[in-house]
Design a protein around this motif. Structure first.
Motif, short mmCIF file in Angstrom:
data_model
loop_
_atom_site.label_atom_id
_atom_site.label_comp_id
_atom_site.label_asym_id
_atom_site.label_seq_id
_atom_site.Cartn_x
_atom_site.Cartn_y
_atom_site.Cartn_z
N ASP A 1 0.83 -1.20 0.00
CA ASP A 1 0.00 0.00 0.00
C ASP A 1 0.86 1.26 0.00
OD1 ASP A 1 -2.60 1.37 0.27
OD2 ASP A 1 -1.90 1.84 2.31
N LYS A 2 1.86 1.28 0.86
CA LYS A 2 2.76 2.44 0.95
C LYS A 2 3.53 2.62 -0.36
CE LYS A 2 6.58 4.28 3.65
NZ LYS A 2 7.53 4.01 4.73
N GLY A 3 4.07 1.53 -0.89
CA GLY A 3 4.81 1.62 -2.15
C GLY A 3 3.93 2.05 -3.32
N LEU A 4 2.71 1.52 -3.37
CA LEU A 4 1.80 1.87 -4.46
C LEU A 4 1.40 3.34 -4.38
CD1 LEU A 4 0.19 0.89 -6.91
CD2 LEU A 4 -1.65 0.27 -5.34
N LYS A 5 1.17 3.83 -3.18
CA LYS A 5 0.81 5.24 -3.03
C LYS A 5 1.96 6.14 -3.44
CE LYS A 5 -2.88 4.61 0.27
NZ LYS A 5 -3.35 4.77 1.65
N ASN A 6 3.20 5.76 -3.09
CA ASN A 6 4.36 6.54 -3.55
C ASN A 6 4.48 6.50 -5.07
OD1 ASN A 6 5.15 7.34 -0.99
ND2 ASN A 6 6.51 5.59 -0.70
N PHE A 7 4.25 5.34 -5.64
CA PHE A 7 4.30 5.20 -7.10
C PHE A 7 3.24 6.07 -7.76
CE2 PHE A 7 2.79 2.79 -10.89
CZ PHE A 7 3.89 3.05 -11.70
N MET A 8 2.04 6.06 -7.21
CA MET A 8 0.96 6.86 -7.78
C MET A 8 1.26 8.35 -7.66
SD MET A 8 -1.03 4.71 -9.11
CE MET A 8 -2.44 5.70 -9.51
N LYS A 9 1.95 8.74 -6.59
CA LYS A 9 2.36 10.14 -6.43
C LYS A 9 3.34 10.52 -7.54
CE LYS A 9 4.22 13.40 -3.13
NZ LYS A 9 4.80 13.60 -1.81
N LYS A 10 4.31 9.63 -7.83
CA LYS A 10 5.25 9.88 -8.93
C LYS A 10 4.51 10.00 -10.26
CE LYS A 10 9.18 7.33 -7.07
NZ LYS A 10 10.01 6.13 -7.25
N VAL A 11 3.52 9.16 -10.45
CA VAL A 11 2.75 9.20 -11.69
C VAL A 11 1.99 10.51 -11.82
CG1 VAL A 11 0.81 8.15 -12.95
CG2 VAL A 11 2.55 6.70 -11.91
N SER A 12 1.41 10.98 -10.72
CA SER A 12 0.66 12.24 -10.79
C SER A 12 1.58 13.43 -11.03
CB SER A 12 -0.18 12.45 -9.53
OG SER A 12 0.64 12.71 -8.42
N GLU A 13 2.83 13.32 -10.55
CA GLU A 13 3.79 14.40 -10.78
C GLU A 13 4.35 14.37 -12.20
OE1 GLU A 13 6.68 13.67 -7.75
OE2 GLU A 13 5.41 14.49 -6.15
N ASN A 14 4.39 13.20 -12.81
CA ASN A 14 4.93 13.05 -14.16
C ASN A 14 4.01 12.13 -14.97
OD1 ASN A 14 6.51 12.90 -16.43
ND2 ASN A 14 8.17 11.78 -15.47
N PRO A 15 2.89 12.66 -15.46
CA PRO A 15 1.90 11.81 -16.12
C PRO A 15 2.27 11.44 -17.56
CG PRO A 15 1.11 14.06 -16.05
CD PRO A 15 2.43 14.04 -15.34
N ASN A 16 3.43 10.87 -17.76
CA ASN A 16 3.87 10.43 -19.07
C ASN A 16 4.03 8.92 -19.02
OD1 ASN A 16 5.56 9.60 -21.28
ND2 ASN A 16 6.11 11.75 -21.57
N CYS A 17 3.20 8.23 -19.74
CA CYS A 17 3.13 6.77 -19.69
C CYS A 17 4.46 6.11 -20.05
CB CYS A 17 2.03 6.31 -20.65
SG CYS A 17 1.82 4.56 -20.74
N ILE A 18 5.12 6.60 -21.06
CA ILE A 18 6.37 5.96 -21.48
C ILE A 18 7.49 6.21 -20.47
CG2 ILE A 18 8.15 5.95 -23.28
CD1 ILE A 18 5.91 6.29 -25.32
N ARG A 19 7.56 7.41 -19.93
CA ARG A 19 8.61 7.69 -18.93
C ARG A 19 8.40 6.87 -17.67
NH1 ARG A 19 8.25 13.85 -19.41
NH2 ARG A 19 9.16 14.16 -21.45
N ILE A 20 7.17 6.84 -17.18
CA ILE A 20 6.87 6.08 -15.97
C ILE A 20 7.00 4.57 -16.23
CG2 ILE A 20 5.02 5.44 -14.36
CD1 ILE A 20 6.25 8.12 -13.71
N GLY A 21 6.53 4.13 -17.38
CA GLY A 21 6.55 2.71 -17.71
C GLY A 21 7.93 2.15 -17.94
N THR A 22 8.89 3.01 -18.25
CA THR A 22 10.25 2.53 -18.52
C THR A 22 11.23 2.87 -17.40
OG1 THR A 22 10.70 4.53 -19.83
CG2 THR A 22 9.94 2.58 -21.02
N LEU A 23 10.72 3.24 -16.24
CA LEU A 23 11.62 3.47 -15.10
C LEU A 23 12.35 2.17 -14.77
CD1 LEU A 23 9.45 5.61 -12.65
CD2 LEU A 23 11.47 6.36 -13.91
#
Length: 152
Positions: free
Chosen positions: A71-93
């Motif tokens: 839960d904690k990790g997913l919420k942090n991940f979702m925060k990163k996604v909301s800060e950088n809403p680019n599918c390819i950048r987030i998907g290729t981390l």
């Protein structure tokens, strides 16, 4: 993906073939990451209301800890996604696909252990045995009360 295949099959792709193949591989990887991500979200959505109940947290300490970590990790991940809403950048981390796959495995294992716990509780309380598992969960916070009534 079909568009990329069409572009690759074109006879005019010669000069940019390497770029198109790189983009196609990147999109395949992003698709894999999105599939894992959707699996994590589906499992998380099922388990979150269950593990927010204090009774389940007390009786399933290890599973509750596993869920809290994801839960904690997913919420942090979702925060990163909301800060950088680019599918390819987030998907290729780097490591993101492995992390999501691990979370998915943990949540599936937690769900299996929870179902075993519910099976045990349903056997202990035959009145709710024939109820669907989701109905058993509604009784879960009241199991202590059920024990009191069963002694009477």
């Amino acid at each position: 993906m079909m568009t990329m295949g069409t572009i690759l099959s074109s006879r005019y792709v010669g000069g940019i073939r390497d770029e198109v193949e790189k983009m196609q591989n990147q999109l395949r990887f992003v698709q894999h990451v999105l599939d894992e991500w959707l699996g994590v979200q589906k499992n998380w959505m099922y388990l979150e209301p269950i593990f927010s109940a204090p009774d389940v947290q007390r009786q399933s300490l290890q599973e509750a800890k596993f869920f809290a970590d994801v839960d904690k990790g997913l919420k942090n991940f979702m925060k990163k996604v909301s800060e950088n809403p680019n599918c390819i950048r987030i998907g290729t981390l780097p490591g993101q696909a492995d992390t999501l796959s691990t979370w998915n495995d943990i949540l599936e294992k937690t769900q299996r252990q929870l179902e075993a716990y519910l099976e045990f509780k349903c056997m202990a309380f035959p009145k709710i045995y024939f109820s669907p598992k989701t109905s058993c969960l509604r009784f879960s916070p009241r199991l202590e009360m059920c024990r009191l009534y069963s002694r009477i």
